[in-house]
Design a protein around this motif. Structure first.
Motif, mmCIF file in Angstrom:
data_model
loop_
_atom_site.group_PDB
_atom_site.id
_atom_site.type_symbol
_atom_site.label_atom_id
_atom_site.label_comp_id
_atom_site.label_asym_id
_atom_site.label_seq_id
_atom_site.Cartn_x
_atom_site.Cartn_y
_atom_site.Cartn_z
ATOM 1 N N ARG A 188 2.395 -2.451 3.670
ATOM 2 C CA ARG A 188 1.783 -1.550 4.579
ATOM 3 C C ARG A 188 1.773 -0.339 4.233
ATOM 4 O O ARG A 188 0.730 0.361 4.221
ATOM 5 N N GLN A 189 2.743 0.360 3.475
ATOM 6 C CA GLN A 189 2.871 1.657 3.042
ATOM 7 C C GLN A 189 1.901 1.799 1.864
ATOM 8 O O GLN A 189 1.261 2.747 1.981
ATOM 9 N N GLN A 237 11.843 -10.902 8.319
ATOM 10 C CA GLN A 237 11.846 -9.899 7.164
ATOM 11 C C GLN A 237 11.938 -10.760 5.942
ATOM 12 O O GLN A 237 12.695 -11.734 5.633
ATOM 13 N N THR A 271 13.443 2.218 -0.977
ATOM 14 C CA THR A 271 14.422 1.728 0.061
ATOM 15 C C THR A 271 15.816 2.280 0.076
ATOM 16 O O THR A 271 15.980 3.174 -0.692
ATOM 17 N N GLY A 328 7.778 8.125 1.065
ATOM 18 C CA GLY A 328 8.046 7.196 2.130
ATOM 19 C C GLY A 328 9.320 6.563 1.915
ATOM 20 O O GLY A 328 9.838 6.382 0.905
ATOM 21 N N VAL A 353 7.362 5.414 -2.540
ATOM 22 C CA VAL A 353 8.272 4.920 -1.545
ATOM 23 C C VAL A 353 9.509 4.317 -2.053
ATOM 24 O O VAL A 353 9.494 3.420 -3.126
ATOM 25 N N SER A 361 6.513 -4.330 4.919
ATOM 26 C CA SER A 361 6.747 -2.943 5.211
ATOM 27 C C SER A 361 6.245 -2.146 4.064
ATOM 28 O O SER A 361 5.517 -1.225 4.077
ATOM 29 N N ILE A 362 6.475 -2.750 2.951
ATOM 30 C CA ILE A 362 6.222 -1.983 1.682
ATOM 31 C C ILE A 362 4.537 -1.915 1.334
ATOM 32 O O ILE A 362 4.012 -1.131 0.927
ATOM 33 N N SER A 373 11.317 2.894 3.321
ATOM 34 C CA SER A 373 10.886 1.522 3.876
ATOM 35 C C SER A 373 12.138 0.558 3.728
ATOM 36 O O SER A 373 13.023 0.887 3.074
#
Length: 283
Positions: A234-235, A10, A176, A223, A174, A231-232, A225
């Motif tokens: 991809r979203q 990550q 977190t 979203g 999105v 991951s971000i 994440s």
């Protein structure tokens, strides 16, 4: 892949600065910055008030691609003046969005991604900052006729003030777990309503009401994440390929007003009441 292996792979998005975030979210090799620090587009007002200005005024504008699709990125640097927007930084964002809309009218399908790390208007520039943020709002509404405008709120400053309205105008948002989203910041609420109503030093309480997980569960973000670049990316890529939503969130104001009308403001609000209310259930 085990949880430990996934954790080791990550790469934190939150720990990056604005320029690094913009570069990280774009396809490799596609980053091209506009009005970079060497252009010396900085606030003319800060030095007059004893504040050292920054060469890019805390806003990074870049063009590139995500998943092969053309996008413009506006990334706000939360480490400079709390990510606040003044005349120059606000004009850079508004201008980038306006040019993206013009691209679309000329047959170039350019979308936008806003990396929001901001406390809102820069107090030292007052009305100039407010006017710039209003221009950003208008530009978002114009551009989203053609292509998605995607907001990313990662942390650690969060997204507040007039730029929280900009987030609400985005086609998709999105967040977190580290993110926060709210119209007024904790210290402002405490100042106006008192510490008994809102203790700005109570971090668990603040995140339980305005944190990313709560905002996603309440339907105010699309979203959720983990704090990971891939991951971000991809979203955002998924939403760009998906295109415009069936209905923009700001077009659902009647639904939100109806739900807010059910709220009893007598007791202090709690996280579960908020979540239940926004999910359309009787609190």
């Amino acid at each position: 892949m085990t949880d430990n292996a996934r954790l080791l792979r990550q790469h934190s998005f939150v720990e990056l600065n604005a320029r690094q975030r913009a570069r990280a979210i774009l396809d490799a090799g596609s980053f091209r910055e506009l009005l970079d620090p060497f252009a010396r587009m900085m606030s003319p007002w800060l030095a007059k008030q004893g504040v050292v200005p920054q060469a890019d005024d805390g806003v990074v504008i870049a063009k590139g691609s995500i998943g092969g699709l053309p996008v413009v990125i506006a990334a706000i640097e939360g480490a400079f003046q709390g990510g606040s927007l003044g005349e120059v930084g606000g004009a850079k964002i508004a201008g980038a969005l306006e040019l993206a809309a013009e691209d679309n009218r000329n047959g170039i399908p350019t979308a936008a991604v806003l990396l929001l790390e901001t406390g809102g208007v820069r107090l030292q520039e007052a009305n100039l900052g407010l006017a710039a943020i209003a221009d950003i709002h208008a530009a978002i509404v114009d551009l989203r006729q053609y292509q998605p405008v995607i907001g990313v709120i990662a942390g650690s400053v969060g997204c507040f003030g007039g730029m929280s309205i900009a987030a609400g105008l985005c086609s998709y948002i999105v967040v977190t777990r580290e993110a926060r989203l709210g119209l007024n910041g904790p210290q402002v609420i405490e100042q106006e309503a008192g510490i008994e109503e809102y203790d700005s030093r109570n971090r668990p309480f603040i995140w339980s009401l305005t944190g990313g997980e709560q905002r996603f569960a309440s339907g105010l973000a699309d979203g959720f994440s983990i704090d990971d670049v891939t991951s971000i990316h991809r979203q955002v890529d998924t939403w760009l390929k998906q295109g415009l939503p069936e209905q923009q969130r700001s077009g659902q104001y009647a639904l939100f007003l109806q739900r807010l009308a059910q709220l009893d403001t007598t007791p202090q609000i709690d996280p579960q009441t908020v979540r239940t209310l926004y999910q359309g259930e009787q609190p």
